[in-house]
Enzyme design. Sequence first.
Site, PDB file in Angstrom:
ATOM      1  N   ALA A   1       3.292  -0.875   4.681  1.00 59.47           N
ATOM      2  CA  ALA A   1       2.747  -0.856   6.053  1.00 59.47           C
ATOM      3  C   ALA A   1       2.306  -2.243   6.525  1.00 59.47           C
ATOM      4  CB  ALA A   1       1.591   0.129   6.126  1.00 59.47           C
TER       5      ALA A   1
ATOM      6  N   SER B   1      13.232   2.741   3.107  1.00 57.99           N
ATOM      7  CA  SER B   1      13.764   3.418   4.294  1.00 57.99           C
ATOM      8  C   SER B   1      14.313   2.386   5.283  1.00 57.99           C
ATOM      9  CB  SER B   1      12.652   4.244   4.961  1.00 57.99           C
ATOM     10  OG  SER B   1      11.626   3.386   5.424  1.00 57.99           O
TER      11      SER B   1
ATOM     12  N   HIS C   1      12.820  -2.712   1.918  1.00 61.13           N
ATOM     13  CA  HIS C   1      12.239  -1.438   2.358  1.00 61.13           C
ATOM     14  C   HIS C   1      13.152  -0.316   1.875  1.00 61.13           C
ATOM     15  CE1 HIS C   1       9.342  -3.483   4.790  1.00 61.13           C
ATOM     16  NE2 HIS C   1      10.315  -4.258   5.239  1.00 61.13           N
TER      17      HIS C   1
ATOM     18  N   ARG D   1       7.211   0.636  13.451  1.00 56.99           N
ATOM     19  CA  ARG D   1       7.795   0.140  12.194  1.00 56.99           C
ATOM     20  C   ARG D   1       8.997  -0.763  12.437  1.00 56.99           C
ATOM     21  NH1 ARG D   1       5.486   3.447   8.133  1.00 56.99           N
ATOM     22  NH2 ARG D   1       5.027   5.460   9.045  1.00 56.99           N
TER      23      ARG D   1
ATOM     24  N   ARG E   1       4.809  10.927  -2.298  1.00 55.44           N
ATOM     25  CA  ARG E   1       4.655  10.790  -0.852  1.00 55.44           C
ATOM     26  C   ARG E   1       6.007  10.915  -0.152  1.00 55.44           C
ATOM     27  NH1 ARG E   1       4.855   4.491   0.965  1.00 55.44           N
ATOM     28  NH2 ARG E   1       4.170   5.274   2.981  1.00 55.44           N
TER      29      ARG E   1
ATOM     30  N   PRO F   1       0.796  -1.226   0.000  1.00 53.13           N
ATOM     31  CA  PRO F   1       0.000   0.000   0.000  1.00 53.13           C
ATOM     32  C   PRO F   1       0.829   1.276   0.000  1.00 53.13           C
ATOM     33  CG  PRO F   1      -0.096  -1.093   2.132  1.00 53.13           C
ATOM     34  CD  PRO F   1       0.558  -2.056   1.189  1.00 53.13           C
ATOM     35  N   ASN F   2       0.301   2.236  -0.746  1.00 47.69           N
ATOM     36  CA  ASN F   2       0.841   3.598  -0.857  1.00 47.69           C
ATOM     37  C   ASN F   2       2.109   3.695  -1.697  1.00 47.69           C
ATOM     38  OD1 ASN F   2      -1.208   4.839   0.812  1.00 47.69           O
ATOM     39  ND2 ASN F   2      -0.243   3.771   2.519  1.00 47.69           N
TER      40      ASN F   2
ATOM     41  N   ARG G   1      13.171   4.186  12.490  1.00 47.61           N
ATOM     42  CA  ARG G   1      11.948   4.996  12.429  1.00 47.61           C
ATOM     43  C   ARG G   1      11.066   4.736  13.658  1.00 47.61           C
ATOM     44  NH1 ARG G   1       9.339   4.743   6.666  1.00 47.61           N
ATOM     45  NH2 ARG G   1       8.140   6.422   7.651  1.00 47.61           N
TER      46      ARG G   1
ATOM     47  N   ASN H   1       8.075  -5.591  -1.168  1.00 49.31           N
ATOM     48  CA  ASN H   1       8.005  -4.456  -0.256  1.00 49.31           C
ATOM     49  C   ASN H   1       6.559  -4.426   0.216  1.00 49.31           C
ATOM     50  OD1 ASN H   1       7.968  -2.113   1.175  1.00 49.31           O
ATOM     51  ND2 ASN H   1       8.996  -0.866  -0.363  1.00 49.31           N
TER      52      ASN H   1
ATOM     53  N   TYR I   1      11.413   8.571   0.958  1.00 48.55           N
ATOM     54  CA  TYR I   1      11.312   7.586  -0.117  1.00 48.55           C
ATOM     55  C   TYR I   1      11.889   8.047  -1.459  1.00 48.55           C
ATOM     56  CZ  TYR I   1       8.082   5.590   3.306  1.00 48.55           C
ATOM     57  OH  TYR I   1       7.529   5.084   4.448  1.00 48.55           O
TER      58      TYR I   1
ATOM     59  N   GLU J   1      12.760  -9.581   1.317  1.00 47.51           N
ATOM     60  CA  GLU J   1      11.984  -8.451   1.851  1.00 47.51           C
ATOM     61  C   GLU J   1      12.784  -7.169   1.605  1.00 47.51           C
ATOM     62  OE1 GLU J   1      11.540  -8.685   6.114  1.00 47.51           O
ATOM     63  OE2 GLU J   1      10.587  -6.708   6.243  1.00 47.51           O
TER      64      GLU J   1
HETATM   65  C1  DQA Z   1       8.360   0.978   3.627  1.00 51.17           C
HETATM   66  C2  DQA Z   1       8.427   1.191   5.149  1.00 51.17           C
HETATM   67  C3  DQA Z   1       7.060   0.988   5.768  1.00 51.17           C
HETATM   68  O1  DQA Z   1       7.126   1.189   7.175  1.00 51.17           O
HETATM   69  C4  DQA Z   1       6.072   1.977   5.200  1.00 51.17           C
HETATM   70  O2  DQA Z   1       4.784   1.733   5.716  1.00 51.17           O
HETATM   71  C5  DQA Z   1       6.049   1.997   3.721  1.00 51.17           C
HETATM   72  C6  DQA Z   1       7.298   1.855   2.978  1.00 51.17           C
HETATM   73  C7  DQA Z   1       9.702   1.301   2.936  1.00 51.17           C
HETATM   74  O3  DQA Z   1       9.849   0.909   1.797  1.00 51.17           O
HETATM   75  O4  DQA Z   1      10.561   1.966   3.530  1.00 51.17           O
HETATM   76  O5  DQA Z   1       5.015   2.240   3.095  1.00 51.17           O
HETATM   77  O6  DQA Z   1       8.076  -0.382   3.370  1.00 51.17           O
END
Ligand code: DQA
Length: 148
Positions: A78, A103, A101, A112, A19, A11-12, A108, A75, A24, A99
């Site tokens: 959330a 960030s 990410h 997270r 964003r 998501p997102n 953080r 990825n 990011y 996996e």
């Molecule tokens: C994320 C880190 C997650 O905590 C966050 O909700 C994201 C992006 C990252 O790629 O750093 O949407 O997965």
Amino acid sequence: MNNKIIIINGPNLNLLGEREQSLYGDLTLSQVETNCRKIASELNMEIDFKQSNIEGELVELIQNSRNHYNGIIINAAAFTHTSVAIRDALSILKFPSIEIHISNIYKREEFRQKSLISSVVTGGIFGVGVECYNLALRAIKQILENGN
Ligand code: DQA
């Protein structure tokens, strides 16, 4: 051939580039996909690149990947921190899973700093920006060829 990889985005991530750029970066998801396609062709790998904001759709993508791919890069965004369903789906897979990410989730907010999926995937890459996608492709190629 042992070279078909699915890259799944949660998501997102469809709003990358718009964003929270300080976390990011400014590349869009479609630019990230283009970069992945370049690396994949250099590595002689085939990729499918997917994104969904919906947990159940992500679970189905993971489940359905088991008969069509040789590896998965995810990825989970959330859902990394909340989804037992995504963790359980990843647990079913018998091929390498990475996996990623963008960030550094361990630097953080406290919520997270826990990943529900880290203990069921092969390995992970985080905190290096969108380069994590390219590094994960290289890593999975290495694992598929050499078994580590
Ligand atoms: C994320 C880190 C997650 O905590 C966050 O909700 C994201 C992006 C990252 O790629 O750093 O949407 O997965």
